[in-house]
Write an enzyme that holds these catalytic residues in place. Structure first.
Site, short mmCIF file in Angstrom:
data_model
loop_
_atom_site.label_atom_id
_atom_site.label_comp_id
_atom_site.label_asym_id
_atom_site.label_seq_id
_atom_site.Cartn_x
_atom_site.Cartn_y
_atom_site.Cartn_z
CE1 TYR A 55 -3.32 2.90 0.46
CE2 TYR A 55 -1.98 3.52 2.35
CZ TYR A 55 -2.97 3.82 1.44
OH TYR A 55 -3.60 5.03 1.49
CG HIS A 85 -3.86 14.25 -1.60
ND1 HIS A 85 -4.11 13.58 -2.78
CD2 HIS A 85 -4.19 13.38 -0.60
CE1 HIS A 85 -4.56 12.36 -2.50
NE2 HIS A 85 -4.62 12.22 -1.20
CG ASN A 197 -0.48 9.08 5.54
OD1 ASN A 197 -0.47 7.86 5.57
ND2 ASN A 197 -1.49 9.75 5.07
CE1 TYR A 282 -17.69 32.33 46.28
CE2 TYR A 282 -18.61 31.13 44.41
CZ TYR A 282 -18.58 31.41 45.77
OH TYR A 282 -19.44 30.74 46.61
NE ARG A 285 -14.18 34.08 48.88
CZ ARG A 285 -15.35 33.50 49.18
NH1 ARG A 285 -15.38 32.32 49.76
NH2 ARG A 285 -16.49 34.10 48.89
CG PHE A 331 -3.14 8.22 9.41
CD1 PHE A 331 -4.49 8.12 9.75
CD2 PHE A 331 -2.58 7.23 8.62
CE1 PHE A 331 -5.26 7.06 9.32
CE2 PHE A 331 -3.36 6.15 8.17
CZ PHE A 331 -4.71 6.08 8.53
CD GLU A 416 -9.28 9.14 4.49
OE1 GLU A 416 -9.77 10.29 4.53
OE2 GLU A 416 -8.34 8.82 3.76
#
Length: 513
Positions: A55, A85, A197, A282, A285, A331, A416
């Site tokens: 792959y 990409h 990746n 508060y 404090r 990834f 994915e």
């Protein structure tokens, strides 16, 4: 570049990352990393030579993993991967963030599990050393299968494609590489996939948020203590015995720092006896409880992000001891998303409690100071609308603090099918930090104004330093004037770390506590 950093893959510290974030540095790779890199690259070469399908090496990507690619098209496969990409959008990332991206990508590949040639890592470091920052759009990643789009834009620069910033100007990458004497890369088998990746972009964005959160916590501790003195608050809530019996480490540490900041105040001594107020609100404090919890979140996020900065997060991974190439999911940036989400909570809360202290200081019934911190109120509005700005920004941060990690939108034809949204989780921290810095800047102005109204009584020596730092930029607000430049000056001081700079002895203990 006067600073040189020796990159020891897997052994970077937060100090190394912070240095690269703050300034351009020269980076050199340690000699002992070379053998692992070469062995990993040789393993990929052997796979290609043998002809077995693997792959990302000689197959398509994602849903196209079953498509076998001929050996004579493997370089084209990698080039096409990067071009297809590179689909990011939005404004370019800051130079500081891009430097972290490039450094961490080089460090990850240099661990020797990614199968890239040494020249790939050398070229990444050459970009850093030449002061070249690739143009990486800030939007376009879901933080799973790596930060594919933004890292593709980074990789374009290595290939002599796209744009980079050099000497403060955007120029074509090819021209910048030529000027710097850097040869453009032709990517070999797996190298494009190894480069895109990984979680380096989401981690870099989260690290930016982390480093800003550290500065904001220090500033908020200083301005919070100054507000205590301005409002003639008590220092009893910071007694160490109170915090010791609870035992939360951040709370104990912030209480100690606040005690030290208030120590020696003439203003405090003036109302130790016969003070009609029994307890402070508060926001005065409970500062150790709130800011201490923020400190603990920040410290936890720092641990996660440091691990991730040193991690190998591409896919598939090459294990040369057994000659195996294993596909996994490093990834997936869920740890980064969780870290960024907790940083968002801390940044929002630092601003939220600061906004409440501003509201207290301008309310004369609570603070005992002139209404809206100005003489002749009515004719002068003073800090009235500055507080509105702080409230608006604190409210914005509440929306931004909604966790990004609980969202997931499947991509790549459901290959994915669960994503982290870590890149957005990290990206929104910059805006949140800017909002909180503005709130803290307004509080700094308000608290300094309140302390000035107590003259001739003086605040503590440490808080006087914070007062002097601010007054060097912004004078006392004696009557209404254009206020925006004052707020901008104070915001800038907070972002630069000026509020806590004089007290690093105290804050070293806070972060170590």
């Amino acid at each position: 570049m006067t600073t040189t950093l020796t990159l020891q893959p897997g052994q970077m510290g937060l100090a190394d990352l912070r240095t690269v974030w703050q300034q351009a540095v020269r980076v050199q790779l340690s000699d002992d990393a070379q053998a692992g890199i070469a062995a990993s690259a040789a393993a990929i070469h052997a796979i290609v030579h043998k002809g077995d399908a693997a792959y990302g090496i000689n197959t398509g990507f994602g849903k196209l993993a079953k498509t076998r690619i001929p050996d004579d098209q493997l370089e084209l496969l990698q080039r096409n991967l990067i071009l297809s990409h590179s689909v990011g959008t939005g404004e370019p990332m800051s130079d500081a963030t891009v430097r972290l991206v490039v450094l961490m990508k080089a460090a990850s590949l240099a661990r020797g599990y990614s199968g890239v040639r040494p020249v790939v890592i050398d070229t990444l470091l050459a970009l850093l050393n030449a002061g070249i920052t690739p143009r990486i759009p800030v939007k376009g990643s879901v933080g799973a299968s790596g930060d594919l789009a933004p890292l593709s834009h980074m990789t374009l620069a290595l290939m002599g494609e796209g744009e980079v910033r050099m000497n403060g100007e955007w120029v074509p990458a090819a021209a910048a590489l030529k000027a710097a004497g850097i040869a453009p890369l032709t990517l070999a088998a797996k190298e494009g996939l190894a480069l895109i990746n990984g979680t380096q972009v989401s981690t870099a964005l989260a690290l930016h948020g982390l480093f800003m959160a550290e500065r904001l916590l220090e500033a908020g501790t200083v301005t919070g203590a100054l507000s205590v003195d301005a409002a003639k608050g008590s220092d009893a809530p910071f007694d160490p015995r109170i915090h010791a019996v609870r035992g939360q480490p951040g709370q104990v540490a912030v209480a100690a720092a606040t005690r030290a900041l208030l120590s020696g105040s003439q203003i405090r001594l003036s109302h130790v006896v016969d003070d009609e107020r029994v307890q402070d609100p508060y926001s005065l404090r409970c500062q150790p409880q709130v800011m201490g919890a923020c400190r603990d979140l920040i410290a936890n996020a720092a641990r996660t992000l440091l691990i991730e900065a040193n991690a190998v997060t591409d896919n598939p991974l090459v294990f040369t001891d057994t000659n195996e190439v294993l596909s996994g999911g490093n990834f997936h940036a869920e740890p980064v998303a969780f870290a960024a989400d907790t940083l968002a909570l801390a940044i929002a809360e630092i601003g939220a409690i600061s906004e409440r202290r501003i509201a207290l200081l301008i309310d004369s019934t609570l603070s005992g100071l002139p209404p809206f911190l100005v003489d002749n109120p009515g004719l002068n509005s003073g800090f009235m609308i500055a507080h509105v700005t702080a409230a608006a920004l604190a409210s914005e941060n509440k929306s931004h603090a909604h966790p990004a990690s609980v969202d997931s939108l499947p991509t790549s034809a459901n290959q994915e099918d669960h994503v982290s949204m870590a890149t957005y989780a990290g990206r929104r921290l910059a805006e949140m930090a800017d909002n909180t810095a503005t709130i803290l800047g307004i509080e700094w102005l308000a608290a300094a104004q309140g302390v000035d109204f107590h003259r001739p009584l003086a605040t503590s020596p440490r808080l006087a330093q914070a007062h002097t730092t601010l007054r060097a930029e912004v004078p006392f607000y004696d009557k209404d004037r254009l206020f925006a430049p004052d707020i901008e000056a104070a915001r800038r001081l907070v972002l630069e770390g000026a509020a806590g700079a004089a007290h690093q002895d105290l804050f070293a203990s806070v972060w170590a506590g």
